[in-house]
Write a protein that holds these residues in place. Structure first.
Motif, PDB file in Angstrom:
ATOM      1  N   ALA A 155      43.848  12.602  59.470  1.00  0.00           N
ATOM      2  CA  ALA A 155      45.083  13.266  59.031  1.00  0.00           C
ATOM      3  C   ALA A 155      45.776  13.976  60.198  1.00  0.00           C
ATOM      4  O   ALA A 155      46.993  13.928  60.335  1.00  0.00           O
ATOM      5  CB  ALA A 155      44.778  14.250  57.907  1.00  0.00           C
ATOM      6  N   THR A 156      44.984  14.633  61.041  1.00  0.00           N
ATOM      7  CA  THR A 156      45.569  15.312  62.203  1.00  0.00           C
ATOM      8  C   THR A 156      46.232  14.304  63.136  1.00  0.00           C
ATOM      9  O   THR A 156      47.342  14.520  63.626  1.00  0.00           O
ATOM     10  CB  THR A 156      44.483  16.083  62.981  1.00  0.00           C
TER      11      THR A 156
ATOM     12  N   PHE B  95      41.833  16.509  49.814  1.00  0.00           N
ATOM     13  CA  PHE B  95      40.759  17.320  50.399  1.00  0.00           C
ATOM     14  C   PHE B  95      39.863  17.918  49.330  1.00  0.00           C
ATOM     15  O   PHE B  95      38.652  17.982  49.494  1.00  0.00           O
ATOM     16  CB  PHE B  95      41.331  18.397  51.327  1.00  0.00           C
ATOM     17  N   GLU B  96      40.462  18.332  48.209  1.00  0.00           N
ATOM     18  CA  GLU B  96      39.637  18.834  47.112  1.00  0.00           C
ATOM     19  C   GLU B  96      38.656  17.766  46.640  1.00  0.00           C
ATOM     20  O   GLU B  96      37.490  18.050  46.369  1.00  0.00           O
ATOM     21  CB  GLU B  96      40.533  19.235  45.929  1.00  0.00           C
TER      22      GLU B  96
ATOM     23  N   ALA C 143      49.657  13.036  61.919  1.00  0.00           N
ATOM     24  CA  ALA C 143      50.759  13.972  62.192  1.00  0.00           C
ATOM     25  C   ALA C 143      51.118  13.953  63.680  1.00  0.00           C
ATOM     26  O   ALA C 143      52.293  13.968  64.052  1.00  0.00           O
ATOM     27  CB  ALA C 143      50.380  15.382  61.744  1.00  0.00           C
TER      28      ALA C 143
ATOM     29  N   SER D 208      39.705  14.286  57.912  1.00  0.00           N
ATOM     30  CA  SER D 208      40.557  15.368  58.435  1.00  0.00           C
ATOM     31  C   SER D 208      41.025  15.033  59.851  1.00  0.00           C
ATOM     32  O   SER D 208      42.159  15.333  60.223  1.00  0.00           O
ATOM     33  CB  SER D 208      39.856  16.735  58.376  1.00  0.00           C
ATOM     34  N   THR D 209      40.152  14.383  60.619  1.00  0.00           N
ATOM     35  CA  THR D 209      40.573  13.948  61.951  1.00  0.00           C
ATOM     36  C   THR D 209      41.694  12.919  61.841  1.00  0.00           C
ATOM     37  O   THR D 209      42.692  12.987  62.571  1.00  0.00           O
ATOM     38  CB  THR D 209      39.382  13.322  62.715  1.00  0.00           C
TER      39      THR D 209
ATOM     40  N   LEU E 172      34.424  14.271  55.299  1.00  0.00           N
ATOM     41  CA  LEU E 172      35.488  15.243  55.524  1.00  0.00           C
ATOM     42  C   LEU E 172      35.967  15.220  56.971  1.00  0.00           C
ATOM     43  O   LEU E 172      37.158  15.301  57.248  1.00  0.00           O
ATOM     44  CB  LEU E 172      34.999  16.648  55.150  1.00  0.00           C
ATOM     45  N   GLN E 173      35.008  15.101  57.878  1.00  0.00           N
ATOM     46  CA  GLN E 173      35.398  15.069  59.289  1.00  0.00           C
ATOM     47  C   GLN E 173      36.230  13.826  59.590  1.00  0.00           C
ATOM     48  O   GLN E 173      37.265  13.899  60.254  1.00  0.00           O
ATOM     49  CB  GLN E 173      34.160  15.088  60.184  1.00  0.00           C
TER      50      GLN E 173
ATOM     51  N   PHE F 106      48.088  15.692  49.498  1.00  0.00           N
ATOM     52  CA  PHE F 106      47.249  15.903  50.671  1.00  0.00           C
ATOM     53  C   PHE F 106      46.132  16.918  50.363  1.00  0.00           C
ATOM     54  O   PHE F 106      44.950  16.679  50.663  1.00  0.00           O
ATOM     55  CB  PHE F 106      48.157  16.400  51.790  1.00  0.00           C
ATOM     56  N   SER F 107      46.502  18.030  49.745  1.00  0.00           N
ATOM     57  CA  SER F 107      45.505  19.050  49.402  1.00  0.00           C
ATOM     58  C   SER F 107      44.523  18.517  48.370  1.00  0.00           C
ATOM     59  O   SER F 107      43.317  18.773  48.437  1.00  0.00           O
ATOM     60  CB  SER F 107      46.171  20.279  48.793  1.00  0.00           C
TER      61      SER F 107
ATOM     62  N   VAL G  88      35.878  17.342  49.120  1.00  0.00           N
ATOM     63  CA  VAL G  88      34.931  18.451  49.025  1.00  0.00           C
ATOM     64  C   VAL G  88      34.002  18.219  47.837  1.00  0.00           C
ATOM     65  O   VAL G  88      32.784  18.417  47.938  1.00  0.00           O
ATOM     66  CB  VAL G  88      35.676  19.804  48.887  1.00  0.00           C
TER      67      VAL G  88
ATOM     68  N   SER H 158      30.345  15.326  51.325  1.00  0.00           N
ATOM     69  CA  SER H 158      29.835  14.906  52.630  1.00  0.00           C
ATOM     70  C   SER H 158      30.713  15.428  53.763  1.00  0.00           C
ATOM     71  O   SER H 158      31.910  15.125  53.830  1.00  0.00           O
ATOM     72  CB  SER H 158      29.778  13.381  52.701  1.00  0.00           C
ATOM     73  N   LEU H 159      30.091  16.199  54.660  1.00  0.00           N
ATOM     74  CA  LEU H 159      30.857  16.725  55.798  1.00  0.00           C
ATOM     75  C   LEU H 159      31.288  15.599  56.737  1.00  0.00           C
ATOM     76  O   LEU H 159      32.331  15.688  57.381  1.00  0.00           O
ATOM     77  CB  LEU H 159      30.034  17.767  56.557  1.00  0.00           C
TER      78      LEU H 159
END
Lengths: 337, 337
Positions: free
Chosen positions: A152-153, A133-134, A156, A149-150, A145-146, A129-130, A137, A141-142
């Motif tokens: 992934a949240t 994200f690396e 869960a 990350s959304t 990433l958005q 998972f980490s 990054v 591109s943000l």
């Protein structure tokens, strides 16, 4: 080779067609998966190799790759790198799910936690998972990433909601849809959106790609939940009846509950509600589902979702990628594994 | 109130001094922690409230806040938001660690997995972790994202390496240092770096902040590992002897092993190596550590690290923030809880 000139063989399943069409890219994803798992620890490659060898369908990777190519992405490897991120996130959730569910098998092979213990599954999941994200990054591109990350949240949140609904016979269709939207459809949505994001498509186009992904994800999960009762174990790859023995309130059961007489209700209460099982219970559950023709109702849901998924693609001009995506819908809807 | 005019009361511990100095910011972090845990699921606030109420030291938050203020950060809330991200990542790793270690208590309270089960701990951990990334994305700095995603990957690698060394009496001092550098010092490093990143400091300054964080983290973890043998349970908050019963090869034991006679070696082999325990073993372990004056050797390590931490800060002009950071070093080095 000009990929546009590839002829789709009609004797293959749409899934195999997509795999062949994306042969080059999927090899690159496999290569990236191995490269990016820098082994500071010797257990990481062992576990991930097991997971990757276990015949990951790479379905989500395929979505990102097809979506990027549909949008004309050509000179670069971002689609492959992001497909790798999606695969890492998916694999991380599988590792944690298997611990949560206590599943002994996935894709026909023993699950990682059966082989290496819960602790390793949890930590390798965290690592993947980490690492995802690396890699995102590094992509830089943000928006990407958005999106991820959304997703992934939501995954869960969906898993937690599902856990809370376990054994609760009052769970509604809406509860179920919320669970599978979060835990499954959201990552399909994200995987598809990425293709539009990296090609700088309009918001409407990115949303259309995401919409296709969402509906495909809903179909995928609902069919999975039906197969948990109906599949032949050898074909399914997972333990049949896993949801039943976990007390999971999936749509087939929620529909059956709405039609249950008092005897049937007592059966569901004893099994899913109280998790007290007797021999023959799984067969009995399947019999009740058949009595109420639950599969016909399920077909109506997946039929509507299939229409929505196809409609979402209609704003894109015809192309081999669009055809492959269209074909995937019915293929996933009608799969028996 | 001009924070620069705050007088540091010498009757307080450096940690309490920092808490008082950052009263406003720490309240904002607490507020953010609650706000950002949007409860789609009812179990999330329950678990996280338990974790947050359990008297989280907010040590890593304090580092980010002090580092930002040391670098002159003033008109904004990014330092508070990023401190919240750091706290989420830390809490996620605690939740997963407690499952991995099977710990029953942390900070003097029952651990979440004891109260709600492993599955909830795993999933709430995943949620907190994803949420942290969402918040970082909202912050919008790729440098911040890189710093924290790298830290998260290292934490998982460190935990896995530790797991592999469990019960291995051949573990070396270098192995141990690699474990604690990854699993603990990396997040301290990141927490401190953030202050320099959001104030656009030079690479040298950001590295100096990170270096202070790393050494503080090493001190923190080594002292923790000593306290696992020597602390009074009531003060420590965790179960004393946890590492011993998990078969963890921490520095005190690695040092003792290098001096062990054959009887002592057999003792460590039976306990840490084979995890066969008898009554009185923990007391016996402590006795062996005392015989070899292990605490004096440990003091030499933490003494050197303390010097490095202080030296790293020396490139910054004197300020109340620098004094607070300096005071924390010896305080953490000499704590007994």
């Amino acid at each position: 080779m000009d990929s546009k000139s590839v002829v789709i063989s009609s004797s293959e399943s749409p899934f195999t067609q997509a795999q062949h069409f994306l042969e080059h890219e999927l090899k690159a994803v496999d290569q990236l998966i191995h490269e990016k798992l820098t082994p500071k620890s010797t257990i990481i490659p062992k576990v991930t190799h097991h997971l990757m060898k276990a015949g990951g369908k790479r379905l989500r990777s395929i979505l990102t790759l097809l979506s990027a190519k549909l949008c004309g992405y050509e000179n670069g490897t971002r689609h492959e790198e992001l497909a790798t991120c999606v695969e890492f996130i998916h694999t991380a959730t599988l590792l944690h799910d298997d611990v949560v569910d206590g599943s002994s098998h996935r894709r026909g092979k023993p699950t990682a936690h059966t082989l290496w213990g819960n602790t390793t599954s949890i930590l390798v999941g965290d690592f993947l998972f980490s690492r995802a994200f690396e890699l995102m990054v590094a992509d830089g591109s943000l928006d990407v990433l958005q999106t991820l990350s959304t997703a992934a949240t939501k995954i869960a949140q969906g898993e937690l909601l599902q856990l809370e609904l376990n054994g609760n016979l009052k769970a509604t269709i809406q509860d179920y849809l919320e669970v599978i939207r979060c835990k499954t459809a959201e990552l399909f949505h994200a995987a598809m959106s990425l293709g539009g994001i990296i090609t700088h498509r309009s918001t409407a186009e990115i949303e259309a790609l995401g919409k296709y992904g969402s509906y495909l994800g809903l179909i995928f999960q609902l069919v999975d939940d039906v197969l948990d009762y109906t599949a032949a174990s050898s074909e399914f790859g997972k333990t049949v009846g896993g949801d039943f023995y976990d007390g999971k309130l999936t749509l087939p059961v929620i529909l059956a509950l709405s039609k249950a007489d008092s005897l049937e209700y007592a059966f569901w209460q004893r099994t899913l509600g109280e998790r007290t099982y007797q021999e023959g219970d799984l067969a009995k559950a399947l019999e009740i589902l058949n009595t109420h023709a639950i599969s016909r109702e399920v077909d109506q849901y997946t039929g509507l979702w299939a229409q929505e998924a196809q409609a979402a693609l209609s704003i894109f001009p015809e192309s081999i990628e669009r055809t492959l995506l269209e074909n995937l819908v019915d293929f996933l809807r009608k799969r028996s594994f």
